[in-house]
Scaffold this active site. Sequence first.
Site, PDB file in Angstrom:
ATOM      1  CE1 TYR A  54      -4.244   0.971  -0.287  1.00 17.10           C
ATOM      2  CE2 TYR A  54      -4.475  -1.192   0.716  1.00 17.10           C
ATOM      3  CZ  TYR A  54      -5.016  -0.135   0.001  1.00 17.10           C
ATOM      4  OH  TYR A  54      -6.319  -0.199  -0.406  1.00 17.10           O
ATOM      5  CD  GLU A  56      -4.761   5.406   0.619  1.00 14.86           C
ATOM      6  OE1 GLU A  56      -4.660   6.117   1.637  1.00 14.86           O
ATOM      7  OE2 GLU A  56      -5.790   4.801   0.313  1.00 14.86           O
ATOM      8  CG  ASP A 199      -7.655   9.867 -24.346  1.00 11.59           C
ATOM      9  OD1 ASP A 199      -6.691   9.086 -24.403  1.00 11.59           O
ATOM     10  OD2 ASP A 199      -8.788   9.542 -23.929  1.00 11.59           O
ATOM     11  CB  THR A 225      -4.457   3.287 -22.074  1.00  9.62           C
ATOM     12  OG1 THR A 225      -4.294   3.356 -23.493  1.00  9.62           O
ATOM     13  CG2 THR A 225      -5.887   3.637 -21.720  1.00  9.62           C
ATOM     14  CE  LYS A 228      -6.911   1.526 -25.021  1.00  6.51           C
ATOM     15  NZ  LYS A 228      -7.956   2.580 -25.156  1.00  6.51           N
ATOM     16  NE  ARG A 234      -6.784  -4.021 -19.379  1.00  9.51           N
ATOM     17  CZ  ARG A 234      -6.790  -4.132 -20.706  1.00  9.51           C
ATOM     18  NH1 ARG A 234      -6.031  -5.011 -21.307  1.00  9.51           N
ATOM     19  NH2 ARG A 234      -7.565  -3.358 -21.424  1.00  9.51           N
TER      20      ARG A 234
HETATM   21  C1  LIG Z   1      -8.970   2.985 -24.364  1.00 10.33           C
HETATM   22  C2  LIG Z   1      -9.269   4.430 -24.250  1.00 10.33           C
HETATM   23  C3  LIG Z   1      -9.624   4.998 -23.015  1.00 10.33           C
HETATM   24  C4  LIG Z   1      -9.991   4.210 -21.784  1.00 10.33           C
HETATM   25  O1  LIG Z   1      -9.147   3.335 -21.307  1.00 10.33           O
HETATM   26  P1  LIG Z   1      -9.605   2.198 -20.267  1.00 10.33           P
HETATM   27  O2  LIG Z   1      -8.289   1.740 -19.765  1.00 10.33           O
HETATM   28  O3  LIG Z   1     -10.369   1.197 -21.069  1.00 10.33           O
HETATM   29  O4  LIG Z   1     -10.444   2.836 -19.215  1.00 10.33           O
HETATM   30  C5  LIG Z   1      -9.792   6.376 -22.981  1.00 10.33           C
HETATM   31  N1  LIG Z   1      -9.633   7.138 -24.068  1.00 10.33           N
HETATM   32  C6  LIG Z   1      -9.323   6.612 -25.272  1.00 10.33           C
HETATM   33  C7  LIG Z   1      -9.175   7.509 -26.452  1.00 10.33           C
HETATM   34  C8  LIG Z   1      -9.143   5.242 -25.401  1.00 10.33           C
HETATM   35  O5  LIG Z   1      -8.860   4.733 -26.603  1.00 10.33           O
END
Ligand SMILES: *Cc1c(COP(=O)(O)O)cnc(C)c1O
Length: 447
Positions: A54, A56, A199, A225, A228, A234
Amino acid sequence: MVWFDRIREADPELFGMLVEELKRQREGLEMIPSENFTSMAVMQAVGSVLTNKYSEGYSGKRYYGGNQFIDKIERLAIARAKALFVVPHANVQPYSGSPANFAVYMALCKPGDTIMGQNLTDGGHLTHGWKTSVTGKLFNSVPYHVRPDGYIDIDEARRLAKENRPVLIWVGSTAYTRRFPFEEFGEIADETGAYLAADISHISGLVAGGVHQSPAKFVHIITTTTHKTLRGPRGAMIMVTEKGLEKDPGLDDKIDKAVFPGLQGGPHDHVTAGIAAALLEASKPEFSEYAKQIVRNARALASSLDSNGIRLVTGGTDNHMVLIDLTPMGRGTGIFVQEALDYVGITTNKNTIPNDPSSAFYPSGIRLGTPALTTRGMKEKEMDIIGAMIARSIFAVKGYEMPEAKEDRQGYIMTFRESISKNAELAKVREEVAALCSSFPLYPEIR
Ligand SMILES: *Cc1c(COP(=O)(O)O)cnc(C)c1O
């Protein structure tokens, strides 16, 4: 390496399921553009003793003892993120992409504020203000769209921003195959006083590898994220740019406070370690080569589909993704094609296309990506073959169309499922997929 050996002893039921999933990943073509295969190093970090801790708070300011090594690991991940994306501030604690985006709202907006993002059915993400997301309920969401040719309508975005004066604008989305106009959005944000967040969840590996323009010069905040194209575990990161600190010198602090204590409790330290490992990999020349190959593969896939008679949104791609427009096959046929492809061993997802004549649940498109296949070592030659196999599978289920009446749909889908298991063309493609996969072994060290 014997993997899962302790699970095998302790929990044979769970073990069986893990083995089945490993087999599925090995024996199919993974073409969901948001998925990838991490390195063994990343998996070992995520499966490490760090899951026990933990912590925080932030490095040097924790609410628990015993964090001297966790502090080092988190600082390492932060330093690598800052160096790779050339930004002065990074937060590596968000549990995933959606909570990272919520933290940005939490840092900058009050309920009722106006926000702007790319409309969901035009490729945008749920968390950019879609009506079923809390971000569309808490905020006054003014979406911008793509033009009939599939490209972002920057003129509409500019007009809407001037008329509505949003506090926050998002650029970046989840089903868009072209370069994001970061520079133009930067001008819009400057003209209207909005915060601009990029994003880059889908394309962060391409940005890191130098095959997509970085938004760092044009936006105030970058979220991504890590699982990807970046090929990590993740998780997610929020970064603040120089431009962001110029606009608001307290922005780094606002973001950190929004993540913790605003939205989350203890960070997932094992994931932080996995992110650190992935960021080191992404900083190497081999990763740039990987990123370039992802894009070359996506282009090769697009051209194969095109020459096999399949229509694509915007006619092609600049990134890792291809969006098939199935409207020539009928309305809402994405589900039939997705299931047919699943049957042959090609994993994809049905997706809306711009001006979809059907609904988000029964959309008229298929979204495909090349990051995972590229990790497996596949190149243009394989993309050419795969494009042809996808086209054959699509034509094999041509003629199925969702009934108008809602009550007829479930039965229709059941009949369809029966029919694919008897389809000779699909059976042939299925054999070809299995043969192709066997020449590109996945995780050979796992037995
Ligand atoms: C995948 C994605 C997210 C969200 O990610 P999670 O890990 O599934 O919550 C947010 N914005 C965009 C553009 C994404 O492609």
